[in-house]
Design a protein around this motif. Structure first.
Motif, PDB file in Angstrom:
ATOM      1  N   VAL A   1       0.825  -1.221   0.000  1.00  0.00           N
ATOM      2  CA  VAL A   1       0.000   0.000   0.000  1.00  0.00           C
ATOM      3  C   VAL A   1       0.855   1.266   0.000  1.00  0.00           C
ATOM      4  O   VAL A   1       0.361   2.341   0.347  1.00  0.00           O
ATOM      5  CB  VAL A   1      -0.944   0.002   1.220  1.00  0.00           C
ATOM      6  CG1 VAL A   1      -1.941  -1.140   1.141  1.00  0.00           C
ATOM      7  CG2 VAL A   1      -0.148  -0.061   2.517  1.00  0.00           C
ATOM      8  N   ALA A   2       2.087   1.186  -0.426  1.00  0.00           N
ATOM      9  CA  ALA A   2       2.975   2.357  -0.402  1.00  0.00           C
ATOM     10  C   ALA A   2       2.437   3.485  -1.282  1.00  0.00           C
ATOM     11  O   ALA A   2       2.404   4.660  -0.873  1.00  0.00           O
ATOM     12  CB  ALA A   2       4.373   1.954  -0.851  1.00  0.00           C
ATOM     13  N   ALA A   3       1.992   3.149  -2.501  1.00  0.00           N
ATOM     14  CA  ALA A   3       1.468   4.173  -3.413  1.00  0.00           C
ATOM     15  C   ALA A   3       0.176   4.784  -2.867  1.00  0.00           C
ATOM     16  O   ALA A   3      -0.074   5.990  -3.004  1.00  0.00           O
ATOM     17  CB  ALA A   3       1.230   3.569  -4.790  1.00  0.00           C
ATOM     18  N   ILE A   4      -0.621   3.935  -2.227  1.00  0.00           N
ATOM     19  CA  ILE A   4      -1.878   4.443  -1.658  1.00  0.00           C
ATOM     20  C   ILE A   4      -1.594   5.410  -0.517  1.00  0.00           C
ATOM     21  O   ILE A   4      -2.281   6.430  -0.359  1.00  0.00           O
ATOM     22  CB  ILE A   4      -2.754   3.261  -1.181  1.00  0.00           C
ATOM     23  CG1 ILE A   4      -3.162   2.399  -2.383  1.00  0.00           C
ATOM     24  CG2 ILE A   4      -3.988   3.768  -0.448  1.00  0.00           C
ATOM     25  CD1 ILE A   4      -3.965   1.167  -2.018  1.00  0.00           C
ATOM     26  N   ARG A   5      -0.578   5.113   0.263  1.00  0.00           N
ATOM     27  CA  ARG A   5      -0.213   6.015   1.357  1.00  0.00           C
ATOM     28  C   ARG A   5       0.186   7.392   0.805  1.00  0.00           C
ATOM     29  O   ARG A   5      -0.158   8.430   1.378  1.00  0.00           O
ATOM     30  CB  ARG A   5       0.956   5.431   2.148  1.00  0.00           C
ATOM     31  CG  ARG A   5       0.671   4.138   2.878  1.00  0.00           C
ATOM     32  CD  ARG A   5      -0.176   4.340   4.094  1.00  0.00           C
ATOM     33  NE  ARG A   5      -0.301   3.110   4.881  1.00  0.00           N
ATOM     34  CZ  ARG A   5      -1.219   2.927   5.817  1.00  0.00           C
ATOM     35  NH1 ARG A   5      -2.101   3.883   6.075  1.00  0.00           N
ATOM     36  NH2 ARG A   5      -1.272   1.786   6.482  1.00  0.00           N
ATOM     37  N   GLU A   6       0.880   7.420  -0.302  1.00  0.00           N
ATOM     38  CA  GLU A   6       1.281   8.695  -0.905  1.00  0.00           C
ATOM     39  C   GLU A   6       0.056   9.486  -1.376  1.00  0.00           C
ATOM     40  O   GLU A   6      -0.021  10.707  -1.191  1.00  0.00           O
ATOM     41  CB  GLU A   6       2.224   8.438  -2.085  1.00  0.00           C
ATOM     42  CG  GLU A   6       3.584   7.899  -1.677  1.00  0.00           C
ATOM     43  CD  GLU A   6       4.479   7.643  -2.872  1.00  0.00           C
ATOM     44  OE1 GLU A   6       4.024   7.910  -4.015  1.00  0.00           O
ATOM     45  OE2 GLU A   6       5.620   7.185  -2.685  1.00  0.00           O
ATOM     46  N   SER A   7      -0.888   8.773  -1.979  1.00  0.00           N
ATOM     47  CA  SER A   7      -2.109   9.448  -2.440  1.00  0.00           C
ATOM     48  C   SER A   7      -2.922   9.976  -1.261  1.00  0.00           C
ATOM     49  O   SER A   7      -3.510  11.069  -1.327  1.00  0.00           O
ATOM     50  CB  SER A   7      -2.962   8.484  -3.266  1.00  0.00           C
ATOM     51  OG  SER A   7      -2.288   8.119  -4.455  1.00  0.00           O
ATOM     52  N   LEU A   8      -2.959   9.212  -0.187  1.00  0.00           N
ATOM     53  CA  LEU A   8      -3.659   9.667   1.011  1.00  0.00           C
ATOM     54  C   LEU A   8      -3.028  10.945   1.566  1.00  0.00           C
ATOM     55  O   LEU A   8      -3.734  11.882   1.970  1.00  0.00           O
ATOM     56  CB  LEU A   8      -3.649   8.573   2.081  1.00  0.00           C
ATOM     57  CG  LEU A   8      -4.654   7.429   1.923  1.00  0.00           C
ATOM     58  CD1 LEU A   8      -4.340   6.306   2.911  1.00  0.00           C
ATOM     59  CD2 LEU A   8      -6.082   7.941   2.135  1.00  0.00           C
ATOM     60  N   ALA A   9      -1.707  10.996   1.568  1.00  0.00           N
ATOM     61  CA  ALA A   9      -1.012  12.181   2.081  1.00  0.00           C
ATOM     62  C   ALA A   9      -1.293  13.403   1.203  1.00  0.00           C
ATOM     63  O   ALA A   9      -1.536  14.511   1.708  1.00  0.00           O
ATOM     64  CB  ALA A   9       0.488  11.907   2.152  1.00  0.00           C
ATOM     65  N   ALA A  10      -1.285  13.207  -0.129  1.00  0.00           N
ATOM     66  CA  ALA A  10      -1.548  14.323  -1.042  1.00  0.00           C
ATOM     67  C   ALA A  10      -2.981  14.831  -0.896  1.00  0.00           C
ATOM     68  O   ALA A  10      -3.237  16.050  -0.877  1.00  0.00           O
ATOM     69  CB  ALA A  10      -1.287  13.888  -2.482  1.00  0.00           C
ATOM     70  N   ALA A  11      -3.919  13.903  -0.785  1.00  0.00           N
ATOM     71  CA  ALA A  11      -5.320  14.298  -0.646  1.00  0.00           C
ATOM     72  C   ALA A  11      -5.557  15.033   0.669  1.00  0.00           C
ATOM     73  O   ALA A  11      -6.296  16.029   0.723  1.00  0.00           O
ATOM     74  CB  ALA A  11      -6.212  13.062  -0.728  1.00  0.00           C
ATOM     75  N   THR A  12      -4.922  14.550   1.725  1.00  0.00           N
ATOM     76  CA  THR A  12      -5.089  15.193   3.034  1.00  0.00           C
ATOM     77  C   THR A  12      -4.525  16.606   3.032  1.00  0.00           C
ATOM     78  O   THR A  12      -5.148  17.544   3.562  1.00  0.00           O
ATOM     79  CB  THR A  12      -4.403  14.351   4.122  1.00  0.00           C
ATOM     80  OG1 THR A  12      -4.981  13.039   4.145  1.00  0.00           O
ATOM     81  CG2 THR A  12      -4.569  14.993   5.484  1.00  0.00           C
TER      82      THR A  12
END
Length: 278
Positions: free
Chosen positions: A186-197
């Motif tokens: 889930v590394a890529a998903i974590r990055e997307s979560l950080a950008a969205a937040t």
């Protein structure tokens, strides 16, 4: 009868005196017709009486008429703009916005200032003064409050959307944690979560800045002031769109995850040792 030389001399002297007396009135008589006095002939100026005939009155009927026309024009502008401000106040009250009272007070102040301009125009003494006041009246633009009202509504909607996005991000974070526990990458998903937040968190500050600029606008605000208000709204909307796009990316990534199941190796037990019977 023969005159003596002495008598002839006396008669000649009397004739000279009489002729001089007759010429004097002609030389000192006032000029007639188109003749000007000697002083006028030298200087070229008209006599005072002729100047008086050509002097302009302090306020002619034509000036009074022009003044009245300009005053009616400005009075009409004031009435139309005041009616537009009154309609704007009604719309603001009906919108039920949190900032409604502040905007309503600003509109009331604009109406007072507009009425003062109308009073000044009615009391002005010259058409030029009325025209100068008319320029100030033209700078009052009630339509600015339509921009304010629309912008504040948009700001309120974006605030609600940002709150909904925060809840959605929390849910997606929970799903990501579960997928990671299940063994997914889930590394890529974590990055997307950080950008969205980050994008969603910036919306609150941008909306607050826009609202502050919006409630400061008046009917006489400049184009630059209105543009700054709209620019902050646009920036907030852009960040909110970015957060929304990232939400979809995260949801799609979670749905496409391939969970690698954990295969437990079978436990091979050693055969029991049988003791020989003696």
């Amino acid at each position: 009868m023969k005159r003596s030389p002495t008598t002839a001399l006396v008669a000649a002297a009397l004739a000279v005196v009489v002729s001089a007396g007759a010429a004097a009135p002609a030389a000192t008589a006032a000029p007639h017709g188109n003749h000007r006095p000697a002083a006028a002939a030298k200087t070229g100026h008209r006599p005072v009486a002729q100047h008086a005939k050509h002097a302009k009155p302090v306020k002619s009927k034509a000036d009074q008429k022009r003044l009245a026309v300009e005053q009616r024009k400005v009075t009409t502008w004031v009435a139309h703009k005041d009616a537009a401000l009154a309609r704007a106040a009604v719309r603001v009250a009906a919108a039920g916005l949190a900032e409604g009272d502040v905007v309503a007070a600003t509109i009331a102040a604009d109406r007072e200032a507009l009425a003062a301009l109308g009073t000044e125009a009615s009391a002005a003494a010259t058409p030029a003064e009325v025209k100068a006041i008319g320029k100030q009246v033209k700078q009052v633009r009630p339509e600015i409050y339509s921009i304010v009202l629309t912008g504040l509504r948009r700001a309120a909607a974006m605030q609600q959307q940002a709150l909904s996005t925060t809840d959605a991000l929390a849910e997606l974070t929970t799903q990501t944690d579960a997928a990671e526990v299940a063994g997914a990458d889930v590394a890529a998903i974590r990055e997307s979560l950080a950008a969205a937040t980050a994008a969603n968190d910036s919306v609150a500050g941008l909306v607050a800045a826009a609202v502050e600029k919006g409630i400061a606008l008046t009917a006489s605000s400049s184009h630059q002031e209105r543009a700054a208000f709209l620019a902050d709204l646009a920036a907030a909307g852009g960040q909110l769109d970015l957060a929304t796009e990232q939400l979809q990316v995260i949801a799609d990534a979670l749905a496409a995850l391939t969970v690698t199941p954990v295969v437990e190796e079978p436990v091979v037990e050693d055969p029991p040792v049988v003791e020989p019977v003696v």
